[in-house]
Each structure stands twice: as structure tokens, then as C-alpha cells.
Scaffold this motif. Structure first.
Motif, short mmCIF file in Angstrom:
data_model
loop_
_atom_site.label_atom_id
_atom_site.label_comp_id
_atom_site.label_asym_id
_atom_site.label_seq_id
_atom_site.Cartn_x
_atom_site.Cartn_y
_atom_site.Cartn_z
N GLU A 144 0.86 -1.18 0.00
CA GLU A 144 0.00 0.00 0.00
C GLU A 144 0.90 1.23 0.00
O GLU A 144 1.91 1.25 0.69
N VAL A 145 0.52 2.23 -0.76
CA VAL A 145 1.24 3.50 -0.78
C VAL A 145 0.37 4.50 -0.02
O VAL A 145 -0.78 4.73 -0.38
N GLY A 197 0.18 8.36 1.13
CA GLY A 197 0.71 9.72 0.95
C GLY A 197 0.12 10.63 2.01
O GLY A 197 -1.10 10.73 2.14
N ALA A 245 3.83 9.73 -5.97
CA ALA A 245 3.83 8.38 -5.39
C ALA A 245 2.45 7.74 -5.50
O ALA A 245 2.33 6.54 -5.81
N ILE A 246 1.40 8.52 -5.29
CA ILE A 246 0.03 8.00 -5.40
C ILE A 246 -0.28 7.63 -6.84
O ILE A 246 -0.95 6.62 -7.11
N GLU A 269 1.91 6.59 -9.02
CA GLU A 269 2.74 5.42 -9.36
C GLU A 269 2.14 4.12 -8.82
O GLU A 269 2.36 3.05 -9.39
N ALA A 270 1.40 4.19 -7.75
CA ALA A 270 0.85 2.99 -7.11
C ALA A 270 0.01 2.12 -8.06
O ALA A 270 0.26 0.92 -8.15
N SER A 282 -3.50 2.73 -3.16
CA SER A 282 -3.01 4.06 -2.76
C SER A 282 -3.99 4.70 -1.78
O SER A 282 -5.20 4.62 -1.94
N SER A 323 -4.54 8.39 0.55
CA SER A 323 -4.14 9.78 0.77
C SER A 323 -4.65 10.24 2.13
O SER A 323 -5.80 9.99 2.47
N GLU A 362 -6.80 11.48 -6.56
CA GLU A 362 -6.04 10.47 -7.29
C GLU A 362 -5.94 9.13 -6.55
O GLU A 362 -5.72 8.11 -7.18
N ALA A 363 -6.11 9.14 -5.25
CA ALA A 363 -5.92 7.93 -4.44
C ALA A 363 -7.14 7.02 -4.47
O ALA A 363 -8.26 7.46 -4.73
N ASP A 364 -6.91 5.74 -4.19
CA ASP A 364 -8.01 4.78 -4.08
C ASP A 364 -8.84 5.08 -2.83
O ASP A 364 -10.06 4.98 -2.86
#
Length: 85
Positions: free
Chosen positions: A20-21, A23, A36-37, A39-40, A47, A49, A61-63
Motif C-alpha cells: 500500500e502506498v 501519501g 507516489a500516489i 505510481e501505485a 493508494s 491519501s 487520485e488515491a483509491d
């Protein structure tokens, strides 16, 4: 942990599908966090946030987007000069 030890130092920080990424950015606009988000999903990683702004760029942008509560309003009495109290 062994899989991480076998990776080269250059790719050790890149996420795998099992990773998991996360941010974290107060404003939600920090370029490195957004990068980074973004790129995940290219590496099939989840991802997340964490930001203070409700509608942040990183959150869009994040999941999963986690937003903090806005700060409480300042007391009017505390913001006045001591002589005016």
C-alpha cells in the motif's frame, strides 16, 4: 522481508501488488506525494491519501482518501488584544 533483501537498492522502495502506498500531506498538493500516489496503480498497489483539505488533489487520485477535520474556530475573545478585554 527476504524478498526486500533480494531487491537492488534502486528498486527496494518501489511498491509491489501486495503493498500500500500512503501519501501524507497537510495541503494535499505536495508534488512528491501525488507522484507516489499516481505510481501505485501502475504497480498494482493500493493508494491511500491523508490530507487536511476535503477536496485535495492527492485525495482525488488515491483509491482511499482520508481527510482530517478542519481546525476549530478561534475564540473571538482570545484573538482580541488584552487591552480590549
Amino acid at each position: 522481508m527476504q524478498a526486500l533483501a533480494r531487491r537492488s537498492p534502486r528498486t527496494a522502495a518501489l511498491p509491489d501488488p501486495d503493498d500500500e502506498v500512503v501519501g501524507i500531506s497537510a495541503s494535499g498538493r505536495t508534488p512528491y506525494v501525488i507522484a507516489a500516489i499516481l505510481e501505485a496503480p501502475r504497480r498494482s498497489a493500493l493508494s491511500v491519501s491523508v490530507a487536511c483539505n476535503l477536496d485535495s488533489a492527492a485525495g482525488r487520485e488515491a483509491d482511499i482518501a482520508i481527510t482530517g477535520a478542519p481546525p476549530p474556530p478561534r475564540s473571538r475573545r482570545r484573538s482580541m488584544p488584552r487591552t480590549a478585554r
